[in-house]
Design a protein around this motif. Structure first.
Motif, PDB file in Angstrom:
ATOM      1  N   ILE A  86       0.863  -1.183   0.000  1.00  0.00           N
ATOM      2  CA  ILE A  86       0.000   0.000   0.000  1.00  0.00           C
ATOM      3  C   ILE A  86       0.895   1.226   0.000  1.00  0.00           C
ATOM      4  N   ALA A  87       0.528   2.231  -0.768  1.00  0.00           N
ATOM      5  CA  ALA A  87       1.290   3.478  -0.822  1.00  0.00           C
ATOM      6  C   ALA A  87       0.393   4.637  -0.417  1.00  0.00           C
ATOM      7  N   VAL A  88       0.982   5.616   0.278  1.00  0.00           N
ATOM      8  CA  VAL A  88       0.278   6.830   0.673  1.00  0.00           C
ATOM      9  C   VAL A  88       1.032   8.008   0.081  1.00  0.00           C
ATOM     10  N   ASN A  89       0.347   8.762  -0.760  1.00  0.00           N
ATOM     11  CA  ASN A  89       0.963   9.871  -1.493  1.00  0.00           C
ATOM     12  C   ASN A  89       2.261   9.442  -2.171  1.00  0.00           C
ATOM     13  N   GLY A  90       2.239   8.270  -2.785  1.00  0.00           N
ATOM     14  CA  GLY A  90       3.367   7.776  -3.549  1.00  0.00           C
ATOM     15  C   GLY A  90       4.462   7.106  -2.741  1.00  0.00           C
ATOM     16  N   GLN A  91       4.341   7.093  -1.413  1.00  0.00           N
ATOM     17  CA  GLN A  91       5.353   6.477  -0.563  1.00  0.00           C
ATOM     18  C   GLN A  91       4.878   5.098  -0.126  1.00  0.00           C
TER      19      GLN A  91
ATOM     20  N   ALA B 275       0.523   0.387   9.795  1.00  0.00           N
ATOM     21  CA  ALA B 275       1.417   1.182   8.948  1.00  0.00           C
ATOM     22  C   ALA B 275       0.631   2.218   8.153  1.00  0.00           C
ATOM     23  N   LEU B 276      -0.530   1.825   7.632  1.00  0.00           N
ATOM     24  CA  LEU B 276      -1.370   2.769   6.893  1.00  0.00           C
ATOM     25  C   LEU B 276      -1.854   3.882   7.807  1.00  0.00           C
ATOM     26  N   ARG B 277      -2.307   3.520   8.990  1.00  0.00           N
ATOM     27  CA  ARG B 277      -2.815   4.516   9.935  1.00  0.00           C
ATOM     28  C   ARG B 277      -1.745   5.537  10.308  1.00  0.00           C
ATOM     29  N   GLU B 278      -0.534   5.070  10.554  1.00  0.00           N
ATOM     30  CA  GLU B 278       0.542   5.988  10.931  1.00  0.00           C
ATOM     31  C   GLU B 278       0.846   6.975   9.810  1.00  0.00           C
TER      32      GLU B 278
ATOM     33  N   PRO C 282      -4.834  12.333   1.738  1.00  0.00           N
ATOM     34  CA  PRO C 282      -3.717  11.875   0.910  1.00  0.00           C
ATOM     35  C   PRO C 282      -4.158  10.801  -0.074  1.00  0.00           C
ATOM     36  N   ARG C 283      -3.401  10.668  -1.135  1.00  0.00           N
ATOM     37  CA  ARG C 283      -3.667   9.638  -2.138  1.00  0.00           C
ATOM     38  C   ARG C 283      -3.311   8.266  -1.559  1.00  0.00           C
ATOM     39  N   VAL C 284      -4.226   7.321  -1.674  1.00  0.00           N
ATOM     40  CA  VAL C 284      -3.981   5.959  -1.206  1.00  0.00           C
ATOM     41  C   VAL C 284      -4.026   5.026  -2.407  1.00  0.00           C
ATOM     42  N   GLU C 285      -2.979   4.210  -2.558  1.00  0.00           N
ATOM     43  CA  GLU C 285      -2.867   3.302  -3.692  1.00  0.00           C
ATOM     44  C   GLU C 285      -2.634   1.880  -3.198  1.00  0.00           C
ATOM     45  N   LEU C 286      -3.288   0.937  -3.859  1.00  0.00           N
ATOM     46  CA  LEU C 286      -3.104  -0.475  -3.563  1.00  0.00           C
ATOM     47  C   LEU C 286      -2.183  -1.069  -4.616  1.00  0.00           C
TER      48      LEU C 286
ATOM     49  N   LEU D 184     -10.784   7.405   8.631  1.00  0.00           N
ATOM     50  CA  LEU D 184     -10.056   6.551   7.710  1.00  0.00           C
ATOM     51  C   LEU D 184     -10.900   5.309   7.436  1.00  0.00           C
ATOM     52  N   ALA D 185     -11.162   5.029   6.166  1.00  0.00           N
ATOM     53  CA  ALA D 185     -12.140   4.010   5.780  1.00  0.00           C
ATOM     54  C   ALA D 185     -11.538   2.615   5.703  1.00  0.00           C
ATOM     55  N   PHE D 186     -10.724   2.265   6.687  1.00  0.00           N
ATOM     56  CA  PHE D 186     -10.126   0.935   6.792  1.00  0.00           C
ATOM     57  C   PHE D 186     -10.217   0.492   8.240  1.00  0.00           C
ATOM     58  N   ALA D 187     -10.176  -0.825   8.448  1.00  0.00           N
ATOM     59  CA  ALA D 187     -10.183  -1.375   9.801  1.00  0.00           C
ATOM     60  C   ALA D 187      -9.305  -2.629   9.812  1.00  0.00           C
ATOM     61  N   PRO D 188      -8.757  -2.990  10.978  1.00  0.00           N
ATOM     62  CA  PRO D 188      -7.888  -4.166  11.041  1.00  0.00           C
ATOM     63  C   PRO D 188      -8.665  -5.449  11.330  1.00  0.00           C
ATOM     64  N   ASN D 189      -8.203  -6.559  10.770  1.00  0.00           N
ATOM     65  CA  ASN D 189      -8.643  -7.867  11.228  1.00  0.00           C
ATOM     66  C   ASN D 189      -8.028  -8.133  12.591  1.00  0.00           C
TER      67      ASN D 189
END
Length: 480
Positions: A343-348, A379-382, A415-419, A440-445
């Protein structure tokens, strides 16, 4: 109809690895849902099996089919609770096959849960049967059959609708006219001992009555909640110029509290799109190709509808898709999966090893919030919190633990989120798929070994193409 696998697989090898937004300014938007529907039309490719797809409830939903649905809109807490129960059900189904994608003890059989979780659910309208109503002129202008509004479900196998007689209760009141098999000259009950009846097996078979095959679809605690009735065949029209002879459950009863009889449901039933032989996709494969696609519109848009299409797109359209292999578990054929690599956030790119995603990610049209392995989610949340530090943080909302107060902001630029998909193709999520109720539209298992689930919030505005026969999935951004 030809399946698009060859072109999709060429894309996997030779296409550009990512699609970028033109500028950060394009990401700025008001994230509040619109209360009114615009008059603009979204016109995807011409196809004889294309029908509009609506969100339930929504400003562009057909009013005749959703009268009163908005009154029963659940609270966010209730929506998230029901969303988690669906996630639990998917994990439970997969755990039945020798612990696929789970760790021992991490998945329990879920408590009562029904298909009544219908807030922000994708629905379409189809015609079933040969019954005609109205004047001769009206009958000539529209095909015969009873219009039925059904929920699209990629994680179930047996389609079903409520059938007369279906007293309320145990059935639920629906907005459409109830399909009556006695008034359709093309209806037939499936006979006991026939291949179609035997195919239901132990999971969906409901025995026999008066020589007629019975079906039973659990929701999903098989001892408490179910839809049941006669397994029959009739004509089904999906789109103005299409039609197949269709096997489906003719529901005369729904058992169990917390099931479909909840007050927020006004639909006729469920159109199953799973990988089992009973699903609409499998039944229509000979006519339209073993493929289907849909586009779920964003709740923040006022566009009239998305769309649903049976069959593969024209080969000339294949270059528009970000493609990845489709994964299947033979012992649990219902589900379609893809595999992420990062997963990338703003290209990172996040510092998460690809092995965290190795079990795969289920594509589900009805789960709202995407589920990730805890390691990937942290990691995504941070990273997300770092990019959103300019906004005021808000308390968690249920399972959504990264929320914001945007009351003082005229515009919001997440920010841009990419899979990062298998074989390196990168899928940029639409801005509407990053935040959900200002969180943030994600949740952990609960466990890294559990399969991820790609929910409909992240899928919205994209055409998601399931090339079942070819074993590939394609995503086309900005399709609705």
């Amino acid at each position: 109809m030809a399946v698009v696998l060859p072109l999709l697989l060429l894309l996997l090898i030779g296409s550009s690895p990512t699609t970028r937004a033109a500028a950060n300014g394009d990401l700025q938007t008001s994230l509040k849902p619109h209360a009114a529907c615009s008059s603009g039309q979204v016109m995807p490719r011409d196809d004889r099996t294309r029908v509009p797809l609506y969100r339930l409830p929504g400003p562009c939903s057909p009013p005749s089919s959703f009268t009163g649905a908005a009154k029963a809109t659940p609270s966010l807490a209730d929506l998230l609770r029901r969303d988690q129960l669906r996630v639990d059900h998917i994990h439970w189904r997969l755990s039945e096959s020798q612990g696929v994608g789970v760790s021992e003890g991490s998945v329990k059989e879920p408590v009562r849960f029904g298909v009544a979780y219908l807030h922000d659910q994708p629905v379409i309208q189809v015609r079933i049967g040969s019954e005609s109503k109205g004047s001769v002129q009206q009958q000539q202008q529209s095909p015969p059959g009873v219009v039925q509004t059904v929920v699209l479900d990629t994680a179930s196998d047996v389609p079903w609708v409520q059938c007369a007689p279906c007293p309320v209760p145990p059935c639920h009141p629906q907005a459409d006219s109830t399909y009556d098999p006695a008034r359709s000259s093309t209806y037939d009950a499936v006979t006991c001992g026939s291949p179609a009846c035997e195919q239901l097996g132990r999971r969906y078979g409901g025995g026999c009555a008066n020589g007629q095959c019975r079906y039973r679809v659990p929701f999903p605690n098989s001892n408490l909640s179910s839809s049941s009735g006669t397994y029959g065949t009739d004509l089904l029209a999906v789109g103005p110029n299409s039609g197949i002879t269709f096997k489906f459950g003719c529901s005369h009863a729904e058992a169990g509290q917390g099931g479909i009889s909840d007050s927020d449901n006004t639909t006729a039933g469920v159109m199953a799109l799973g990988g089992g032989p009973e699903s609409l996709v499998s039944q229509a494969a000979a006519n339209y190709g073993n493929a289907f696609s849909y586009c779920i519109p964003a709740a923040t848009e006022r566009r009239p509808a998305g769309f649903f299409v049976l069959g593969a797109p024209p080969s000339a359209d294949s270059s528009a898709y970000v493609a990845t292999p489709m994964l299947r578990y033979p012992r649990v054929p219902t589900f379609y999966l893809v595999r992420l690599q990062g997963i990338a956030v703003n290209g990172q790119l996040l510092n998460v090893t690809p092995s965290v995603f190795a079990t795969g990610t289920v594509l589900d049209s009805r789960t709202a919030v995407t589920r990730l392995a805890p390691t990937a989610y942290r990691a995504l949340r941070e990273a997300f919190r770092g990019w959103m530090a300019v906004y005021t943080a808000a308390p968690p909302r249920g399972s959504l633990d990264t929320c914001y107060d945007f009351s003082g902001a005229a515009f919001v630029a997440p920010p841009r989120v990419e899979l990062v998909l298998e074989r390196g193709n990168v899928l940029e999520l639409d801005r509407s798929g990053v935040l959900f109720h200002d969180c943030l539209a994600f949740a952990p298992n609960s466990d890294d070994r559990m399969l991820g689930i790609l929910g409909n919030v992240q899928q919205q505005t994209m055409e998601v193409l399931y090339d079942v026969g070819g074993g590939a999935v394609g995503f086309r951004r900005g399709a609705c």
